[in-house]
Design a protein around this motif. Structure first.
Motif, PDB file in Angstrom:
ATOM      1  N   ARG A   1       0.751  -1.429  -0.036  1.00 10.43           N
ATOM      2  CA  ARG A   1       0.006   0.067   0.000  1.00 10.43           C
ATOM      3  C   ARG A   1       1.014   1.259  -0.162  1.00 10.43           C
ATOM      4  N   LEU A   2       2.152   0.986   0.238  1.00  6.35           N
ATOM      5  CA  LEU A   2       3.009   2.257   0.233  1.00  6.35           C
ATOM      6  C   LEU A   2       3.504   2.188  -1.531  1.00  6.35           C
ATOM      7  N   ASN A   3       2.634   2.554  -2.215  1.00 11.90           N
ATOM      8  CA  ASN A   3       2.896   2.536  -3.535  1.00 11.90           C
ATOM      9  C   ASN A   3       2.605   3.755  -4.339  1.00 11.90           C
ATOM     10  N   ARG A   4       2.912   4.964  -3.890  1.00 13.00           N
ATOM     11  CA  ARG A   4       2.799   6.369  -4.354  1.00 13.00           C
ATOM     12  C   ARG A   4       4.073   6.710  -5.015  1.00 13.00           C
ATOM     13  N   ILE A   5       4.073   7.611  -6.125  1.00 10.90           N
ATOM     14  CA  ILE A   5       5.164   8.167  -6.689  1.00 10.90           C
ATOM     15  C   ILE A   5       4.882   9.649  -6.183  1.00 10.90           C
ATOM     16  N   LEU A   6       5.673  10.176  -5.022  1.00  8.43           N
ATOM     17  CA  LEU A   6       5.282  11.375  -4.216  1.00  8.43           C
ATOM     18  C   LEU A   6       5.700  12.627  -5.147  1.00  8.43           C
ATOM     19  N   SER A   7       6.958  12.651  -6.064  1.00 12.37           N
ATOM     20  CA  SER A   7       7.009  13.649  -6.965  1.00 12.37           C
ATOM     21  C   SER A   7       8.239  13.088  -7.701  1.00 12.37           C
ATOM     22  N   LEU A   8       8.214  13.892  -9.003  1.00  7.82           N
ATOM     23  CA  LEU A   8       9.263  13.364 -10.024  1.00  7.82           C
ATOM     24  C   LEU A   8       9.597  14.669 -10.911  1.00  7.82           C
TER      25      LEU A   8
ATOM     26  N   TYR B   1      25.381   2.943 -14.526  1.00  7.56           N
ATOM     27  CA  TYR B   1      24.666   3.475 -13.467  1.00  7.56           C
ATOM     28  C   TYR B   1      24.996   3.245 -11.961  1.00  7.56           C
ATOM     29  N   GLY B   2      25.746   2.097 -11.875  1.00  9.22           N
ATOM     30  CA  GLY B   2      25.849   1.610 -10.235  1.00  9.22           C
ATOM     31  C   GLY B   2      24.606   0.600 -10.006  1.00  9.22           C
ATOM     32  N   VAL B   3      24.806   0.160  -8.818  1.00  6.04           N
ATOM     33  CA  VAL B   3      23.603  -0.552  -8.147  1.00  6.04           C
ATOM     34  C   VAL B   3      22.802   0.342  -7.465  1.00  6.04           C
ATOM     35  N   MET B   4      22.028  -0.346  -6.483  1.00  9.33           N
ATOM     36  CA  MET B   4      20.919   0.661  -6.064  1.00  9.33           C
ATOM     37  C   MET B   4      21.627   1.545  -5.010  1.00  9.33           C
ATOM     38  N   ARG B   5      22.532   1.255  -4.502  1.00 11.94           N
ATOM     39  CA  ARG B   5      23.404   1.857  -3.742  1.00 11.94           C
ATOM     40  C   ARG B   5      23.717   3.317  -4.376  1.00 11.94           C
ATOM     41  N   HIS B   6      24.092   3.345  -5.490  1.00 15.70           N
ATOM     42  CA  HIS B   6      24.504   4.495  -6.132  1.00 15.70           C
ATOM     43  C   HIS B   6      23.145   5.361  -6.750  1.00 15.70           C
ATOM     44  N   ARG B   7      22.199   4.709  -6.755  1.00 16.55           N
ATOM     45  CA  ARG B   7      20.834   5.333  -7.287  1.00 16.55           C
ATOM     46  C   ARG B   7      20.180   5.990  -6.270  1.00 16.55           C
ATOM     47  N   ILE B   8      20.522   5.748  -4.773  1.00 22.39           N
ATOM     48  CA  ILE B   8      19.658   6.421  -4.056  1.00 22.39           C
ATOM     49  C   ILE B   8      20.182   7.551  -3.430  1.00 22.39           C
ATOM     50  N   LEU B   9      19.643   8.912  -3.465  1.00 19.61           N
ATOM     51  CA  LEU B   9      20.094   9.883  -2.902  1.00 19.61           C
ATOM     52  C   LEU B   9      19.896  10.325  -1.378  1.00 19.61           C
ATOM     53  N   GLY B  10      18.603   9.779  -0.915  1.00 18.33           N
ATOM     54  CA  GLY B  10      18.198   9.682   0.628  1.00 18.33           C
ATOM     55  C   GLY B  10      17.011   8.888   0.750  1.00 18.33           C
ATOM     56  N   LEU B  11      17.045   8.586   1.885  1.00 19.01           N
ATOM     57  CA  LEU B  11      15.790   7.638   2.339  1.00 19.01           C
ATOM     58  C   LEU B  11      15.256   8.067   3.646  1.00 19.01           C
ATOM     59  N   GLU B  12      14.018   7.370   3.858  1.00 21.69           N
ATOM     60  CA  GLU B  12      13.383   7.296   5.156  1.00 21.69           C
ATOM     61  C   GLU B  12      13.010   5.853   5.525  1.00 21.69           C
ATOM     62  N   ALA B  13      13.343   5.783   6.811  1.00 19.37           N
ATOM     63  CA  ALA B  13      13.284   4.297   7.508  1.00 19.37           C
ATOM     64  C   ALA B  13      12.649   4.449   8.693  1.00 19.37           C
TER      65      ALA B  13
ATOM     66  N   GLY C   1      16.315  -1.777   9.641  1.00 21.02           N
ATOM     67  CA  GLY C   1      15.001  -0.823   9.532  1.00 21.02           C
ATOM     68  C   GLY C   1      14.297  -1.323   8.374  1.00 21.02           C
ATOM     69  N   ILE C   2      13.010  -0.583   8.515  1.00 19.57           N
ATOM     70  CA  ILE C   2      12.117  -0.748   7.194  1.00 19.57           C
ATOM     71  C   ILE C   2      12.000   0.428   6.411  1.00 19.57           C
ATOM     72  N   ILE C   3      12.528   0.520   5.357  1.00 17.94           N
ATOM     73  CA  ILE C   3      12.753   1.622   4.305  1.00 17.94           C
ATOM     74  C   ILE C   3      11.022   1.921   3.846  1.00 17.94           C
ATOM     75  N   THR C   4      10.871   3.215   3.910  1.00 17.33           N
ATOM     76  CA  THR C   4       9.392   3.615   3.704  1.00 17.33           C
ATOM     77  C   THR C   4       9.372   4.488   2.567  1.00 17.33           C
ATOM     78  N   ARG C   5      10.359   5.384   2.462  1.00 16.25           N
ATOM     79  CA  ARG C   5      10.528   6.406   1.115  1.00 16.25           C
ATOM     80  C   ARG C   5      11.956   6.467   0.953  1.00 16.25           C
ATOM     81  N   LEU C   6      11.904   6.945  -0.481  1.00 13.74           N
ATOM     82  CA  LEU C   6      13.424   6.885  -1.156  1.00 13.74           C
ATOM     83  C   LEU C   6      13.266   8.135  -1.988  1.00 13.74           C
ATOM     84  N   ALA C   7      14.514   8.863  -2.338  1.00 13.68           N
ATOM     85  CA  ALA C   7      14.733   9.791  -3.245  1.00 13.68           C
ATOM     86  C   ALA C   7      15.662   9.049  -4.140  1.00 13.68           C
TER      87      ALA C   7
END
Length: 469
Positions: free
Chosen positions: A93-100, A157-169, A204-210
């Motif tokens: 249910r956490l399936n929203r694209i909040l901004s792009l 482009y790297g793996v996911m570690r290189h694609r994520i600028l920030g996150l919430e957990a 931790g449980i990741i909930t949002r990502l940039a």
């Protein structure tokens, strides 16, 4: 079977709403993904916000109920497996694209957004996530971050570690770690997001990502080469890296046994392309004009033929033909339909060592069991090889499985490789991690786990050999 207390379930229902706690027989309607053991707990909670996730975690901590987080359930090492007495938390249910933002080239998404959903949304702005995997339709961005997924574009482009600028957990005490930085340059203290990326839900449980996005090329072109050796394939990849027009988007190797399986199943053939090459290589270029890209691939083919007169090639002439050729690489389900639960291995090998590694390791497997003729395919630009046994999982006992692991992982650390390239540790690779990791690394991993999750609430008995108090 250990059942969770009624009062605990009542509290969870109060947090997420009656319809968002699936219990007992109701869970049988949920797709368990790659392993039925994923839903063995028999109870699934579907929170709809970070705050609900935090409240669920606090409730679990108070009742000492272990929690297993689920994304798309596409993992191959048992990281999503659950047991009676545990609670499965789904991010569906956490399936929203909040901004792009097409200006920033950044998307902020909730953890349950699928890779394909992000790809479609980004494509509207001629952007892409810079990462791709065959399970794009079900794999979630949060799950891919938790496992530090790789895919076909990692060399560029790297793996996911290189694609994520920030996150919430959400942390184990129910507090919320929030650092949704949307910029590349950030030297403000410890970069703690990397603790959660690749930790497989144990910290931790990741909930949002940039997520950082990349420009999508206006055109692509794909060619399939049939080649005599690994060395010939690596030389072809180098030629593609230095193409005069366009840039390399993918270099996927398909060894003969896997190619025979997929091409026969899909009744694929092409004029002047032999089906018995030792190695088949998919090369994809991206750029401004399809005709120019195809011309570049034709030029590469001319250079390959000059070196290897027995080589073959098929240049895709349409998007449909391009997609058809890619099925020869991506339809890995064929292996598991023929050999149910076939043991699979996911190794990274330095490019210069691939040929000797495969020669030695496959010969060692034959000595162990003459019938072993594994399917081999992988990402040749970064050295990630997938090795899947040609036998059903039920036919490989514990002792034989350990012997096979010993063979395939032998010497990897010494040559600068890794026994786990992109699938993670989960429950299936813990012993291998313990056997190959530096002792100081293991001690630090335990220290981090003890600090962030002292009650061992999160994904118990995964990655590290630990149980709860």
């Amino acid at each position: 079977m250990h059942s969770l207390p009624p009062e605990f379930k009542a509290e969870i229902r109060k947090i997420v709403g009656e319809g968002n706690l699936k219990d007992g027989e109701v869970t049988s309607t949920i797709d368990y993904g790659v392993a039925p053991e994923n839903l063995r707990a028999g109870i699934v909670v579907l929170p709809g916000s970070t705050e609900e996730v935090a409240a669920v975690v606090k409730c679990c901590l108070a009742h000492r109920v272990p929690l297993v987080t689920h994304g798309g359930r596409t993992g191959l090492v048992g990281g999503a497996m659950s047991r009676p007495g545990e609670l499965v938390l789904s991010t569906a249910r956490l399936n929203r694209i909040l901004s792009l933002s097409p200006v920033e080239h950044v998307a902020v998404v909730e953890a349950g957004v699928t890779l394909q959903a992000l790809q479609i949304a980004a494509a509207e702005h001629r952007l892409e996530p810079g990462i791709d995997v065959p399970s794009r339709g079900s794999a979630t961005i949060g799950g891919m971050a938790s496992t530090n997924a790789g895919g076909i574009s990692a060399f560029r482009y790297g793996v996911m570690r290189h694609r994520i600028l920030g996150l919430e957990a959400v942390l184990a005490d129910g507090s919320i770690y929030s650092d949704l930085t949307r910029v590349v340059k950030n030297a403000a203290g410890y970069d703690l997001k990397h603790l959660f990326v690749g930790s497989e839900g144990t910290l931790g449980i990741i909930t949002r990502l940039a997520v950082k996005l990349e420009p999508q090329p206006a055109a692509t072109a794909t060619i399939l080469f049939g080649l005599p050796s690994v060395d010939a394939a690596l030389k072809t990849v180098r030629r593609a890296f230095y193409a005069e027009y366009g840039h390399l988007r993918a270099a996927e190797a398909i060894w003969n046994s896997y190619f025979q399986l997929t091409s026969n199943h899909h009744s694929w053939s092409a004029p002047d392309y032999r089906a018995n090459h030792p190695l088949n290589l998919l090369i994809a270029l991206g750029g401004g004009e399809e005709a120019a890209l195809q011309g570049e691939l034709e030029h590469i083919y001319e250079e390959v033929i000059a070196d290897h007169s027995d080589a073959s090639a098929v240049l895709a002439s349409s998007r449909a033909q391009e997609a058809y050729i890619w099925r020869l690489r991506e339809d890995t389900d064929l292996i598991y339909r023929k050999h149910p639960a076939a043991p699979s291995y996911d190794v990274s090998v330095p490019l210069s060592e691939i040929n000797s590694y495969l020669d030695c390791r496959l010969a060692d497997l034959k000595e162990l069991d003459a019938a072993l003729d594994p399917y081999v395919f992988g990402h040749l630009a970064d050295g990630n090889l997938h090795i899947v046994l040609n036998t059903a999982g039920k036919d490989v006992g514990t002792e034989k499985a350990r012997a096979i692991e010993t063979v395939l992982y032998r010497g990897l650390v010494a040559i600068g490789g890794s026994f786990s390239a992109e699938h993670g540790i989960g429950v299936k690779r813990m012993e291998a991690l313990l056997a190959t990791a530096n002792p100081a690394k293991m001690a630090l991993m335990h220290s981090v786990k003890d600090t962030l999750d002292p009650a061992t609430i999160f994904n118990r008995s995964k990655v590290l050999l630990t149980e709860g108090p």
